[in-house]
Design a protein around this motif. Structure first.
Motif, PDB file in Angstrom:
ATOM      1  N   ASP A  56      45.223  10.388  30.200  1.00 36.41           N
ATOM      2  CA  ASP A  56      46.550  10.536  29.419  1.00 36.41           C
ATOM      3  C   ASP A  56      46.294  12.425  29.499  1.00 36.41           C
ATOM      4  N   ILE A  57      45.362  13.214  29.699  1.00 31.86           N
ATOM      5  CA  ILE A  57      44.942  14.094  29.737  1.00 31.86           C
ATOM      6  C   ILE A  57      44.097  14.691  31.292  1.00 31.86           C
ATOM      7  N   LEU A  58      45.388  15.878  31.945  1.00 33.58           N
ATOM      8  CA  LEU A  58      44.992  16.021  33.061  1.00 33.58           C
ATOM      9  C   LEU A  58      44.386  14.842  34.130  1.00 33.58           C
ATOM     10  N   PRO A  59      45.105  14.040  34.438  1.00 36.87           N
ATOM     11  CA  PRO A  59      44.579  12.598  35.200  1.00 36.87           C
ATOM     12  C   PRO A  59      43.838  12.631  36.543  1.00 36.87           C
ATOM     13  N   ASN A  60      45.023  14.004  37.309  1.00 37.97           N
ATOM     14  CA  ASN A  60      43.904  14.131  38.673  1.00 37.97           C
ATOM     15  C   ASN A  60      43.567  14.743  39.149  1.00 37.97           C
ATOM     16  N   VAL A  61      43.381  15.784  37.641  1.00 33.14           N
ATOM     17  CA  VAL A  61      42.108  17.432  37.969  1.00 33.14           C
ATOM     18  C   VAL A  61      40.443  17.099  36.777  1.00 33.14           C
ATOM     19  N   THR A  62      39.807  17.254  37.425  1.00 33.22           N
ATOM     20  CA  THR A  62      38.284  17.421  37.004  1.00 33.22           C
ATOM     21  C   THR A  62      38.070  18.466  36.244  1.00 33.22           C
ATOM     22  N   LEU A  63      37.092  18.300  34.886  1.00 36.65           N
ATOM     23  CA  LEU A  63      37.136  19.743  34.554  1.00 36.65           C
ATOM     24  C   LEU A  63      35.852  19.780  33.646  1.00 36.65           C
ATOM     25  N   GLY A  64      35.686  21.401  34.250  1.00 35.50           N
ATOM     26  CA  GLY A  64      34.043  21.097  35.042  1.00 35.50           C
ATOM     27  C   GLY A  64      33.763  23.038  33.483  1.00 35.50           C
ATOM     28  N   PHE A  65      32.414  22.558  33.532  1.00 36.13           N
ATOM     29  CA  PHE A  65      31.911  23.783  32.321  1.00 36.13           C
ATOM     30  C   PHE A  65      30.575  24.984  32.779  1.00 36.13           C
ATOM     31  N   VAL A  66      30.516  25.792  32.330  1.00 38.15           N
ATOM     32  CA  VAL A  66      29.497  26.669  32.475  1.00 38.15           C
ATOM     33  C   VAL A  66      28.544  27.522  31.280  1.00 38.15           C
ATOM     34  N   ILE A  67      28.166  26.725  30.895  1.00 38.42           N
ATOM     35  CA  ILE A  67      27.029  27.430  29.834  1.00 38.42           C
ATOM     36  C   ILE A  67      26.175  28.487  29.293  1.00 38.42           C
ATOM     37  N   LEU A  68      26.427  29.097  28.331  1.00 36.84           N
ATOM     38  CA  LEU A  68      25.738  30.471  28.985  1.00 36.84           C
ATOM     39  C   LEU A  68      24.949  31.184  27.711  1.00 36.84           C
ATOM     40  N   ASP A  69      23.935  31.303  27.645  1.00 36.68           N
ATOM     41  CA  ASP A  69      23.286  31.379  26.164  1.00 36.68           C
ATOM     42  C   ASP A  69      23.162  33.490  25.854  1.00 36.68           C
ATOM     43  N   ASP A  70      23.656  34.156  24.280  1.00 34.53           N
ATOM     44  CA  ASP A  70      24.138  35.470  24.200  1.00 34.53           C
ATOM     45  C   ASP A  70      23.318  35.804  23.357  1.00 34.53           C
ATOM     46  N   CYS A  71      22.017  34.870  23.144  1.00 30.94           N
ATOM     47  CA  CYS A  71      21.307  35.271  22.615  1.00 30.94           C
ATOM     48  C   CYS A  71      20.972  35.850  20.705  1.00 30.94           C
ATOM     49  N   LYS A  72      22.181  35.504  20.416  1.00 32.93           N
ATOM     50  CA  LYS A  72      23.206  36.411  18.736  1.00 32.93           C
ATOM     51  C   LYS A  72      23.052  37.845  19.162  1.00 32.93           C
ATOM     52  N   LYS A  73      23.194  37.959  20.281  1.00 34.47           N
ATOM     53  CA  LYS A  73      23.148  39.651  20.629  1.00 34.47           C
ATOM     54  C   LYS A  73      24.627  40.539  20.436  1.00 34.47           C
ATOM     55  N   PRO A  74      24.801  40.522  20.576  1.00 32.64           N
ATOM     56  CA  PRO A  74      26.754  40.984  21.052  1.00 32.64           C
ATOM     57  C   PRO A  74      26.605  41.711  23.016  1.00 32.64           C
ATOM     58  N   SER A  75      25.819  42.583  22.573  1.00 30.17           N
ATOM     59  CA  SER A  75      25.723  43.510  24.032  1.00 30.17           C
ATOM     60  C   SER A  75      25.725  42.373  25.033  1.00 30.17           C
ATOM     61  N   THR A  76      23.831  41.394  24.351  1.00 25.16           N
ATOM     62  CA  THR A  76      23.859  40.288  25.009  1.00 25.16           C
ATOM     63  C   THR A  76      25.254  39.254  25.442  1.00 25.16           C
ATOM     64  N   ALA A  77      25.868  39.203  24.928  1.00 28.63           N
ATOM     65  CA  ALA A  77      27.406  38.431  25.119  1.00 28.63           C
ATOM     66  C   ALA A  77      28.286  39.065  25.882  1.00 28.63           C
ATOM     67  N   LEU A  78      28.514  40.087  25.490  1.00 33.31           N
ATOM     68  CA  LEU A  78      29.753  40.982  26.368  1.00 33.31           C
ATOM     69  C   LEU A  78      28.440  41.285  27.858  1.00 33.31           C
ATOM     70  N   SER A  79      27.855  41.446  28.182  1.00 35.13           N
ATOM     71  CA  SER A  79      26.938  40.652  29.343  1.00 35.13           C
ATOM     72  C   SER A  79      27.570  39.859  29.608  1.00 35.13           C
ATOM     73  N   GLN A  80      27.365  38.979  29.491  1.00 35.32           N
ATOM     74  CA  GLN A  80      27.492  37.036  29.585  1.00 35.32           C
ATOM     75  C   GLN A  80      28.745  36.786  30.299  1.00 35.32           C
ATOM     76  N   ALA A  81      29.654  38.000  29.193  1.00 37.65           N
ATOM     77  CA  ALA A  81      31.035  37.939  29.042  1.00 37.65           C
ATOM     78  C   ALA A  81      31.794  38.177  30.704  1.00 37.65           C
ATOM     79  N   LEU A  82      31.038  39.125  30.704  1.00 36.38           N
ATOM     80  CA  LEU A  82      31.119  39.966  32.523  1.00 36.38           C
ATOM     81  C   LEU A  82      30.853  39.010  33.466  1.00 36.38           C
ATOM     82  N   ARG A  83      30.473  38.298  33.435  1.00 40.22           N
ATOM     83  CA  ARG A  83      29.999  36.979  34.548  1.00 40.22           C
ATOM     84  C   ARG A  83      31.677  35.705  33.959  1.00 40.22           C
TER      85      ARG A  83
END
Length: 881
Positions: free
Chosen positions: A85-112
């Motif tokens: 009933d949700i996205l019947p013809n579309v496959t949902l995917g994911f990419v999970i990254l680590d921010d190491c609990k550090k704002p600067s690292t999180a910002l760097s990962q967000a740039l990706r």
């Protein structure tokens, strides 16, 4: 163009752009990723590795529980792909990254996760949208939205980047109110309520338990500082004072934490401490409290940052007993628990962190280093515990899925598979995200007009149940109604009973100052909920909301319940049944009886020569005055409730006195003139007849009556209330006699008594057988002594009760003295020396008709003539006439 400027600023600072490929390089960024690409992909950012002060990331897992959050996103994506009933013809995917609990690292990962510039973009050069990379460049991922991050500080860094590039972001745990700024973070959403709601739920619980004096400890950074500012603001609005507000940081040592605990202990009135920090800071503070013996001295109120990770406290968990924790409402997802417990390193080979998690959970090794892990190990038998907040991660993924499904259905219903990606634009997706409404894992998922999540907070308490420390749900706070709903069967355990000396069921007090008692007023100190209490004076009530005192009007007294109003004082007065009243009435009654007996005796012996010779008309007048004096005592004792009573008392007092002294003066003057004239001639002095004497006495009485009437007209006697001492609850009701008129009456009567005394003194040398003047002298002298003692005592006495008693006693003594000295001798003489029938007298009768009492020591009466020894009858007739 401002958006373009911000975009180029980020590119200039954080990226080295390859004009050929559009790829970039961020040195030192963590390269581990967990991905499962589909037609449409979501990014995920989680704090997986620990924080490092100098490096972008630490070298080990910060917590084993974080892997449940990571796998929750995987579970949610797979669950969506399995639905028709949700996205019947579309496959949902994911990419999970680590921010190491550090704002600067999180910002760097967000740039990706930022989209590459497409051809024709007016803000920058055309960049390829390829997701491939070489080892010399940081890989970029094409996603339509990002789930994360956990900490508010890292989510802020991510939101600052993604918002510029119109990439929607949904956090599953970040609750800082700073993220509510839609102008600054327009593409940020979350499936947890903001800290403002969490703070409001804390404040509502504090108000519910009447805690008005608290302390706070918050962590440095956006989460703690923003939250504590709001708490301080709401606390001021609700009348709650903050004794001290301490700050802790992630680099704090034991000595630093000990200093914080000592500062909290210095405010001994505070029993409640809001702990708005992350789990590490909270754990170290509790450990410090245990070192300093401060366990059980506070009720901790914990924010959601550590409320969901109490398991990380380890051996210090017992230090949180009695604490209230607040976290976004969530329910355990049983299907996820079953899914997670089936995972093994072999079943999730693409998860780069799962192997390390497995080794940490079971204390074994998957490589040749150390003891090898058994292939039969299972999470079902491990020490890991389920986490209720996992549902928020699943709801975040589901929110994206529902919004994407509705967007595709509305805008590109014919697009399927990979081509659907081109239909999804960040601004359109954000609009659909804000309008979703579906039943998630923990209830309804929806957003208000400003984009804030409409949710609930769970209030739990750390309790000891069957020798196990658990968080027990006690209440729920609704963000829509802003009300706390307690569970019907909830039980709260207090850990402060030993310190406070209270029962376990008693709510501990955390107040700077207790409410003042009734009759006390507040003296405000610096903090609004701190004050001193001072007692008002006995005759004062509290006014202006008990901030001052006001003296009650005369004759009133503060009511003794609330001391906020004055009520009339019941007046004190002589009552018939009082012992003093009964004594006075008894004396006056016997005096009246005696006077009536004398009166009857005089009537019976009215024609006896001795009675006739004693000026019987004047005697009757004096008897009337004596009776009035005794009757006046009854009037004085009677309650002074009417003006008539007061007028009667004034007339009775004046008439009683003048009724005695006016006839007595007339009589002593007559005796003096008769005997004084007898020394010079036998001629009868003028105005000695009974009629003349009566007229003289009545004239003297008339003067007094005129004075009394004049005084009564000018100053009408009336009941009055008197309050001798303003600070004493004592009011008397008595008759108000005119002071000047009263003095005039007394002076007039004393003048008559003094004249009587003068004439009595002049007649002191009368013959021995005429000793009536001696009794008159004794009467007036005694009267003078009585009045000399009475007058100063009466006018210096403050109590009307005492004045009434003194006045009554003076009247009784005055009338009794007159009755005793002026009538008893004549009654005695009449009974023992009465006239003989047929001749001039019997044994012992005064042959010469003397009106006085003969000397009883002689064997016979000496016949001494008054005027002439030649005519005794003439002498007697002078006295009788």
């Amino acid at each position: 163009m401002e958006t373009c400027g911000l975009r180029f600023r980020f590119l200039a600072v954080f990226m080295v752009i390859s004009e050929a490929t559009g790829e970039f390089l961020i040195p030192g960024i963590p390269d581990k990723r967990y991905q499962q690409l589909g037609d449409v992909n979501l990014g995920g950012i989680f704090p997986i590795y620990n924080y490092h002060k100098h490096l972008p990331c630490g070298s080990s897992l910060r917590s084993t529980s974080i892997l449940q959050y990571v796998e929750a996103m995987v579970y949610a994506v797979n669950a969506v792909n399995q639905r028709s009933d949700i996205l019947p013809n579309v496959t949902l995917g994911f990419v999970i990254l680590d921010d190491c609990k550090k704002p600067s690292t999180a910002l760097s990962q967000a740039l990706r996760f930022i989209p590459r510039a497409a051809e024709g973009n007016d803000c920058g050069p055309s960049v390829s949208n390829s997701s491939t990379s070489t080892q010399n460049y940081t890989e970029n991922f094409d996603v339509v939205g990002v789930v994360g991050s956990m900490l508010s500080s890292t989510s802020i860094s991510v939101a600052e980047v993604l918002g510029v590039f119109h990439v929607p972001q949904i956090s599953y745990a970040s609750s800082s109110d700073e993220l509510s700024d839609r102008a600054k973070y327009p593409y940020f959403l979350r499936v947890v309520t903001p800290d403002s709601y969490q703070i409001q739920s804390m404040i509502d619980l504090i108000v519910y338990y009447n805690w008005t004096y608290i302390s706070t400890v918050h962590s440095a950074g956006s989460y703690g500082e923003t939250g504590i500012k709001l708490l301080q603001s709401l606390a001021r609005e609700r009348g709650i004072c903050i004794a001290t507000s301490e700050v802790v940081d992630h680099y704090f040592k034991d000595a630093d934490n000990d200093k914080v605990i000592k500062e909290l202990l210095s405010h001994y009135e505070v029993k409640v401490v809001v702990l708005f920090t992350g789990p590490e800071n909270a754990r170290e503070l509790v450990a410090s409290a245990k070192r300093l013996g401060a366990i059980g001295k506070f009720v901790w109120l914990g924010g959601d940052a550590w409320a969901t990770r109490l398991s990380t406290f380890g051996s210090h968990k017992d230090g949180t007993l009695g604490a209230f924790t607040f976290k976004a409402y969530s329910e355990y997802v049983k299907n996820f628990d079953a899914y997670f417990e089936e995972l093994t390193p072999l079943s999730v080979p693409s998860n780069p962190w799962f192997g390390e998690f497995w080794e940490k959970i079971f204390g074994c090794s998957l490589t040749d280093q150390g003891a090898l892990c058994d292939n039969n190990l299972s999470l079902k038998t491990s020490t890991h515990s389920s986490i209720s907040s996992i549902g928020s991660v699943i709801d975040a993924v589901s929110t994206f899925a529902v919004a994407i499904d509705e967007l595709l259905a509305d805008k590109c219903p014919d697009m399927t598979a990979a081509e659907a990606r081109s239909c999804i634009v960040g601004s359109d997706l954000l609009m659909y995200l804000k309008n979703v409404s579906f039943l998630g894992e923990s209830g309804l998922v929806s957003f208000d007009a400003s984009g804030e999540f409409i949710g609930r907070y769970m209030i739990e308490q750390v309790q000891l149940v069957d020798n196990e420390i658990v968080q027990r749900h006690v209440a729920t706070w609704n963000s829509k109604s802003h009300e706390i709903t307690f569970d019907q069967n909830y039980t709260v355990q207090w850990s402060l009973s030993e310190r406070l000396g209270e029962h376990e069921s008693d709510i501990p007090e955390s107040v700077c100052s207790k409410p003042c008692k009734y009759g006390e007023f507040y003296i405000q100190r610096e903090l609004p909920c701190c004050w001193d209490c001072r007692r008002c004076r006995e005759n004062e009530i509290t006014v202006y909301n008990a901030t001052g005192c006001l003296q009650c009007p005369p004759f009133t007294w503060p009511e003794q319940t609330t001391f906020r109003a004055c009520e009339p004082i019941t007046p004190t007065m002589l009552l018939w049944q009082d012992a003093t009243s009964l004594l006075l009435l008894t004396l006056a009654g016997f005096g009246m009886l005696g006077a009536l007996v004398v009166f009857c005796f005089y009537i019976f012996h009215n024609n006896t020569r001795l009675i006739k010779a004693s000026s019987r008309e004047l005697c009757y007048l004096m008897l009337l005055g004596i009776l009035i004096g005794y009757l006046t005592v009854f009037g004085l004792v009677a309650p002074a409730t009417t003006r008539t009573k007061c007028v009667v008392v004034q007339f009775g007092f004046n008439c009683g006195l003048i009724g005695i002294y006016a006839p007595l003066l007339t009589r002593t003057n007559r005796i003096y003139r008769i005997f004084n004239a007898g020394k010079k001639s036998t001629k009868r002095p003028p105005l000695v007849s009974p009629r003349a004497q009566t007229a003289i006495a009545l004239s003297l009485i008339a003067v007094q009556l005129c004075m009394t009437i004049t005084s009564a007209v000018l100053e009408q006697p009336s009941p009055k209330l008197t309050m001798p001492v303003a600070t004493e609850k004592f009011v008397e009701l008595s008759c108000e006699l005119a002071q000047y008129g009263f003095l005039a009456f007394l002076i007039y009567n004393i003048l008559l008594v003094l004249l009587c005394s003068a004439f009595a003194f002049k007649t002191r040398k009368l013959p021995d057988n005429f000793n009536e003047s001696r009794f008159i002298s004794m009467c007036v002298y005694t009267t003078l002594v009585v009045w000399i003692a009475f007058i100063p005592t009466y006018f210096t006495t403050a109590r009307e009760y005492q004045k009434t008693v003194l006045l009554s006693l003076a009247l009784i003594v005055n009338a009794t003295v007159a009755l005793a000295f002026l009538y008893l001798p004549k009654i005695y003489a009449t009974l023992h020396f009465h006239d003989a029938p047929g001749n001039g007298g019997r044994r012992g009768c005064a042959r010469n008709g003397i009106s006085g009492l003969s000397t009883m020591t002689s064997s016979r009466i000496q016949p001494t003539s008054v005027y002439s020894t030649q005519n005794n009858e003439t002498d007697v007739s002078a006295l009788q006439s």
